[in-house]
Design a protein around this motif. Sequence first.
Motif, PDB file in Angstrom:
ATOM      1  N   ALA A 143      -4.592 131.177  27.619  1.00  0.00           N
ATOM      2  CA  ALA A 143      -5.812 131.654  28.342  1.00  0.00           C
ATOM      3  C   ALA A 143      -6.367 130.980  28.929  1.00  0.00           C
ATOM      4  O   ALA A 143      -6.637 131.023  30.388  1.00  0.00           O
ATOM      5  CB  ALA A 143      -6.903 132.557  27.696  1.00  0.00           C
ATOM      6  N   HIS A 149      -6.580 130.044  32.042  1.00  0.00           N
ATOM      7  CA  HIS A 149      -6.818 129.606  33.626  1.00  0.00           C
ATOM      8  C   HIS A 149      -7.973 128.188  34.252  1.00  0.00           C
ATOM      9  O   HIS A 149      -8.303 128.192  35.162  1.00  0.00           O
ATOM     10  CB  HIS A 149      -8.122 130.177  33.157  1.00  0.00           C
ATOM     11  N   GLU A 150      -7.392 127.236  33.708  1.00  0.00           N
ATOM     12  CA  GLU A 150      -8.112 126.360  34.157  1.00  0.00           C
ATOM     13  C   GLU A 150      -6.534 125.692  35.116  1.00  0.00           C
ATOM     14  O   GLU A 150      -7.856 124.878  36.245  1.00  0.00           O
ATOM     15  CB  GLU A 150      -8.352 124.727  32.848  1.00  0.00           C
ATOM     16  N   ASP A 159      -4.176 127.096  36.570  1.00  0.00           N
ATOM     17  CA  ASP A 159      -3.818 127.739  37.338  1.00  0.00           C
ATOM     18  C   ASP A 159      -4.341 128.619  39.241  1.00  0.00           C
ATOM     19  O   ASP A 159      -4.818 129.927  39.216  1.00  0.00           O
ATOM     20  CB  ASP A 159      -3.710 129.651  36.733  1.00  0.00           C
ATOM     21  N   GLY A 216      -2.374 130.543  41.927  1.00  0.00           N
ATOM     22  CA  GLY A 216      -2.441 131.999  41.197  1.00  0.00           C
ATOM     23  C   GLY A 216      -3.471 132.510  41.438  1.00  0.00           C
ATOM     24  O   GLY A 216      -3.403 134.073  42.314  1.00  0.00           O
ATOM     25  N   ASN A 217      -4.865 132.261  41.279  1.00  0.00           N
ATOM     26  CA  ASN A 217      -5.639 132.579  41.784  1.00  0.00           C
ATOM     27  C   ASN A 217      -5.805 132.032  43.303  1.00  0.00           C
ATOM     28  O   ASN A 217      -6.575 133.350  43.786  1.00  0.00           O
ATOM     29  CB  ASN A 217      -7.307 131.293  41.856  1.00  0.00           C
ATOM     30  N   SER A 218      -5.401 130.943  43.668  1.00  0.00           N
ATOM     31  CA  SER A 218      -5.395 131.455  45.275  1.00  0.00           C
ATOM     32  C   SER A 218      -4.926 133.087  45.664  1.00  0.00           C
ATOM     33  O   SER A 218      -5.184 133.419  46.379  1.00  0.00           O
ATOM     34  CB  SER A 218      -4.457 129.991  46.087  1.00  0.00           C
ATOM     35  N   PHE A 260      -3.991 135.768  44.045  1.00  0.00           N
ATOM     36  CA  PHE A 260      -4.725 136.762  43.814  1.00  0.00           C
ATOM     37  C   PHE A 260      -5.727 136.678  45.296  1.00  0.00           C
ATOM     38  O   PHE A 260      -5.851 138.489  45.718  1.00  0.00           O
ATOM     39  CB  PHE A 260      -5.447 136.780  42.330  1.00  0.00           C
ATOM     40  N   GLY A 261      -6.293 136.392  45.811  1.00  0.00           N
ATOM     41  CA  GLY A 261      -7.672 135.709  46.723  1.00  0.00           C
ATOM     42  C   GLY A 261      -6.668 136.858  47.464  1.00  0.00           C
ATOM     43  O   GLY A 261      -7.715 137.341  48.491  1.00  0.00           O
ATOM     44  N   ILE A 299      -6.391 140.240  47.636  1.00  0.00           N
ATOM     45  CA  ILE A 299      -7.143 140.888  47.936  1.00  0.00           C
ATOM     46  C   ILE A 299      -8.133 140.792  49.404  1.00  0.00           C
ATOM     47  O   ILE A 299      -8.890 141.818  50.074  1.00  0.00           O
ATOM     48  CB  ILE A 299      -8.693 140.731  46.616  1.00  0.00           C
ATOM     49  N   PHE A 300      -7.826 139.669  50.146  1.00  0.00           N
ATOM     50  CA  PHE A 300      -7.886 139.442  51.280  1.00  0.00           C
ATOM     51  C   PHE A 300      -7.113 140.213  52.011  1.00  0.00           C
ATOM     52  O   PHE A 300      -7.728 141.219  53.181  1.00  0.00           O
ATOM     53  CB  PHE A 300      -7.993 137.840  51.977  1.00  0.00           C
ATOM     54  N   ILE A 330      -6.831 120.679  27.685  1.00  0.00           N
ATOM     55  CA  ILE A 330      -7.564 121.177  28.767  1.00  0.00           C
ATOM     56  C   ILE A 330      -9.098 121.157  29.071  1.00  0.00           C
ATOM     57  O   ILE A 330      -9.188 120.798  29.512  1.00  0.00           O
ATOM     58  CB  ILE A 330      -7.452 122.574  28.725  1.00  0.00           C
ATOM     59  N   ALA A 362     -14.212 130.966  41.367  1.00  0.00           N
ATOM     60  CA  ALA A 362     -12.415 129.948  41.329  1.00  0.00           C
ATOM     61  C   ALA A 362     -12.515 129.256  42.858  1.00  0.00           C
ATOM     62  O   ALA A 362     -11.476 128.748  43.414  1.00  0.00           O
ATOM     63  CB  ALA A 362     -11.804 131.549  41.636  1.00  0.00           C
ATOM     64  N   PHE A 363     -12.841 129.441  43.552  1.00  0.00           N
ATOM     65  CA  PHE A 363     -12.692 128.648  45.262  1.00  0.00           C
ATOM     66  C   PHE A 363     -14.125 128.003  45.586  1.00  0.00           C
ATOM     67  O   PHE A 363     -15.122 128.172  46.517  1.00  0.00           O
ATOM     68  CB  PHE A 363     -12.473 129.729  46.287  1.00  0.00           C
ATOM     69  N   ILE A 393     -17.391 138.528  53.056  1.00  0.00           N
ATOM     70  CA  ILE A 393     -16.389 138.911  52.803  1.00  0.00           C
ATOM     71  C   ILE A 393     -15.371 137.506  51.676  1.00  0.00           C
ATOM     72  O   ILE A 393     -14.501 137.873  50.928  1.00  0.00           O
ATOM     73  CB  ILE A 393     -15.295 139.025  53.874  1.00  0.00           C
ATOM     74  N   VAL A 430     -14.109 137.880  47.947  1.00  0.00           N
ATOM     75  CA  VAL A 430     -13.089 137.247  47.421  1.00  0.00           C
ATOM     76  C   VAL A 430     -12.980 136.926  45.850  1.00  0.00           C
ATOM     77  O   VAL A 430     -12.695 136.333  45.004  1.00  0.00           O
ATOM     78  CB  VAL A 430     -12.063 136.534  48.858  1.00  0.00           C
ATOM     79  N   THR A 449     -12.310 137.545  42.028  1.00  0.00           N
ATOM     80  CA  THR A 449     -10.766 136.260  41.918  1.00  0.00           C
ATOM     81  C   THR A 449     -11.583 136.015  40.384  1.00  0.00           C
ATOM     82  O   THR A 449     -10.942 135.799  39.463  1.00  0.00           O
ATOM     83  CB  THR A 449     -10.838 135.901  42.826  1.00  0.00           C
ATOM     84  N   ARG A 458      -9.671 136.819  36.953  1.00  0.00           N
ATOM     85  CA  ARG A 458      -9.108 135.391  36.624  1.00  0.00           C
ATOM     86  C   ARG A 458      -9.977 134.304  36.268  1.00  0.00           C
ATOM     87  O   ARG A 458      -8.507 133.510  35.061  1.00  0.00           O
ATOM     88  CB  ARG A 458      -8.444 134.973  37.478  1.00  0.00           C
ATOM     89  N   MET A 459     -11.224 134.393  35.898  1.00  0.00           N
ATOM     90  CA  MET A 459     -11.658 133.214  35.552  1.00  0.00           C
ATOM     91  C   MET A 459     -12.105 133.534  34.435  1.00  0.00           C
ATOM     92  O   MET A 459     -12.911 132.534  33.523  1.00  0.00           O
ATOM     93  CB  MET A 459     -12.044 132.296  37.062  1.00  0.00           C
ATOM     94  N   PRO A 463     -11.740 132.195  27.488  1.00  0.00           N
ATOM     95  CA  PRO A 463     -10.978 132.938  25.771  1.00  0.00           C
ATOM     96  C   PRO A 463     -11.305 134.006  25.640  1.00  0.00           C
ATOM     97  O   PRO A 463     -12.723 133.615  24.731  1.00  0.00           O
ATOM     98  CB  PRO A 463     -10.268 132.111  25.360  1.00  0.00           C
ATOM     99  N   LEU A 508     -15.458 144.663  50.096  1.00  0.00           N
ATOM    100  CA  LEU A 508     -13.364 144.257  50.719  1.00  0.00           C
ATOM    101  C   LEU A 508     -13.188 145.806  51.148  1.00  0.00           C
ATOM    102  O   LEU A 508     -13.147 145.617  52.417  1.00  0.00           O
ATOM    103  CB  LEU A 508     -13.236 143.713  49.423  1.00  0.00           C
TER     104      LEU A 508
END
Lengths: 301, 205, 556
Positions: free
Chosen positions: B18, B22-23, B25, B28-30, B32-33, B36-37, C9, C113-114, C181, C185, C189, C193-194, C197, C219
């Motif tokens: 996991a 998450h570090e 991917d 994958g995040n992009s 997914f984002g 939803i956008f 990691i 995430a971004f 927005i 997003v 995300t 996803r983040m 563990p 959203l």
Amino acid sequence: MNLKTIVGIGVYVAVLIAASIWVGQQAYGWLPPQASAESMLIDDLFSLFSAIGTFILLGITGLVLYTVFTQSVSRFDTSDGPHMEGNVKLEIFWTAVPLLLVFFLAAYSYQTYQQMAVRGPMDLVHLHHMPGTTPTAYAADLEPEPVEEVEVYAKQWAWSFRYPDTGVVSADLHLPVNKRVRLLMTADDVIHGFYVPAFRLKQDILPKRTTEFEFTPVREGIYRLNDSQFSGTYFAIMTANVVVESPDSYRQWLARAAAQPAVPAENPAYSEYTNKRLKRFGGWKTIAPAPPPLVNALAER
Amino acid sequence: MDSSISTEKPDVAIAPHAAHAHEEDHAGNSMFGFIIFLLSESVIFLSFFAGYILVKTTTPNWLPPGVSGLEVSKPAINTVVLVASSFVAYFAERALKKENLLVFRLLWLLTMAMGAYFLVGQAIEWSELEFGFSDGVFGGLFYLLTGFHGLHVLTGILLMGIMLFKSFVPNNYAGGHTGVDATSLFWHFVDVIWIILFILIYIWQ
Amino acid sequence: MTNVPVEGIAIPEVAHPEPQNNWRKYFSFSTDHKVIGIQYLVTSFVFFLIGGLLSMVIRAELITPQADLIDRTLYNSMFTMHGTIMIFLWIFPSLVGLANYLVPLMIGARDMAFPRLNAAAFWMVPVFGILLMTSYFLPAGTAQAGWWSYPPVSTQNPTDSVITGEFVWILAVAISGVSSIMGAVNFVTTIVRMRAPGMTFFRMPVYVWTVFSAQIIQLAALPALTAGAIMLLFDVAAGTAFFNPDKGGNPVLFQHFFWFYSHPAVYVMVLPIFGVFSEIFPVYSRKPLFGYRVVAVSSLLITTVSVLVWVHHMYASGTPGWMRMLFMATTMLVAVPTGIKVFAWVATIWKGKLRLNTPMLFCLGALIMFVFAGITGVMLASVPIDIHVNNTYFVVGHFHYIVYGTITMGMFAAIYHWFPKMTGRMYYEGLGKLHFALAFIGVNLNFFPMHPLGLQGMLRRVSSYEPEYAFWNVVASIGAFLLGMSTIPFILNMVGAWVQGKPAPDNPWRAIGLEWLVSSPPPVENFEELPVVVSGPYGYGKSDPLVENAAALKEG
């Protein structure tokens, strides 16, 4: 649960009920005089909501204050409280009771709304087919009753009222007491709102459309009509008097007014706009008020 | 850096995986984002459609004076081209997955050309119409909906252009091709929107 | 499965290039979610002060029945800008700021995430804020149609210029929408996803659940407002007829677009504050949050129902009877998941070991005021009562109990609670309690009188009123000035503590949560090694560890 707890809860609930009933009675006093048949229904409903609301507010506040005053510890106390993660029975209880309560309140409100039989705004979908004559679900029960029709005109920032039978235009809205009234309301420019606090009734008036509205005044007197939908610069002073009077004096007033020539009504917005001395701090250019309506009957102030 | 994770608990067994996902991917995040956008973006169109339906069913004089309706045949050809381009884009994407860059570029370029054909067709239609943007609610909604959609088509073409350009950068798609996937998804989205729009505006008159 | 991948990691050891107390980073395009969070909080607080000053001008005008202080156009501009600033430049950005700071820490992520999108979304806030303020210098003045901006009032233009206050207003709101927005997003995300563990959905703190629910509303519903704003913009600037009844347009359509978003927006604002309550009550009661799972899921229930309630703002607008009834039922239904939360908080403090620190005081005060606002809210949902009090001060009183009494008070609670974490300094408890006392009295003095006024029929947005309303208006104005004063101890406290407060330990409140396991303030990468979560978020009264690798999270 020991006897002490049960007695404690009993006393607490009894006090809450007593307070709620008292507030429910007081609630009538917070409202303006009841000048329409509909206002009585609304006030009863409001009283009920206030009583239930008091029970909930005081109940929760009491628990919170009790906890604060009995359970506070010093900042040097590092102990933890009991590890209680939840209680399924309790959670079902406080989900089910509010659910039943809101269903009850919604049903009761619905019943009140039906009794009011406000012939409200017509279904938008049907609006253009037959303005002014769209039947509503409530219209059936009302048919036999004779209805007094008055046309209401709203513009920035003046009210005027036209009586179709006589052609009289008035700056005040005169209505006979104890008789159902149907208003045919139109606006010139923007959305206005017909609102008489003493009647507890409010209806937006859309521009270029006729909005029908029905109610029954039941108490003689002079009440204030406000514009309830923000309509621009002089919104606050777009008011008019509603004169509810006996059928006799209503007819006499109509006859007197019919004999009068039409003259421009007094209009606070127009005079404030034209009177430069009233200029206060700041301000920008505004939409100019429409010229005052021509009326046979001037406002009685 | 002394990592002292015990491997006794089952929770921890999944941990490295996991954490790794998450570090690393970001792609994958992009994606997914971006999805939803797009879902959110579709609400703008849904709002316009709802407004269109509401206004059309309640407005007495729906068409501006002198306008009898819209001509359907030319926009229908446009529609076919646009819908077909979605399939072309799909095959382009597949070619890329098989690392057949030449086929990808050709098909990708064809998708762009079909999109451009659609836009030009729209422009010609606009220029031939006898009503304007401010002619009643119909005029406003017609130009608003087709224009807003056209803007999306244009955006799609530009995005494809960027992806095409990127394909010439050596090894650019070695680690995956989220950009192409996202652009392709966007193109399908623009397509589906157009189908609804076409039914609402041209078929339902 | 060994520990090799975990080591693999770990972020390569780059020496942190910037010293921790470098104030310049707060003025830069930083992509660190913690810096962005504080940027949001400070920027929005500046706008909070501006919006507050406007409200005091409003209350100064209303202290007498006549319109004798400022011109009516200026008055209309004041309440329009007050509402707009408080919603789009205080509540929204401050909540996003708090979430920005807390969510990655709480779910065990190193950042959002971004990160660049995050920074871009933040920098739009000062841009549209300044844009909005510049409309005071336009010849036609600012927007004056209220924050609802209902056409045709909002499309009326007394001047010849195209660039009017209304034009700028719509533009500012649109930029705010884009920023929101982008933020939404990013949050959704990040939360999906983040997570670290072991951080399953049902191990997330309720605050994260509420942010998640709120951002889903953004959203799903914000684009409707965007659609309405685009059409309004064309009506204002291009002469289209969408909402113009003179040309066959339908002004009520705008109201649907507007409220389809703007009522759910209320839940966007209040849900994260529910989350703050759910975090703070357990810490200062030393008890787990009562009924955690139900409270968490009830946030999503509120999200679902929230998109089905908008017509309750339009009972008097020309909505048919069946719609009034339908939306009355859905609106009242919101009371159920909300009630679940309220009862859960009360059950949380019940039999706890209460510590009445400033954050706890703010939460308790806000809880009581929220219950009051909830009751008046159910009254407003009832069609017959709403027909009377709609557009009166009753509504103004109701929603100020929400936006100040609940949301702003809750925000202060959150700022005090996490201040040591954010700054590494302790705030002054005495000043905090003074702030609470003044604010609590101020809110009630300011907003309670609005309820009797509304019941008697005083309309909102009036610049003058009948003399019979004078008494309660004077009380409300005094309350407003008191409320204005109440921010002074807050500012003194925050600035003073940040500059020379006592250094804060990592976990001054002995709270449970990932953010409390790292140093105060946390390092740029948050966690030296990603946490491996092994238990739920509210283990008070037990001694189970929250994470497997507590010692490895921190440097050194």
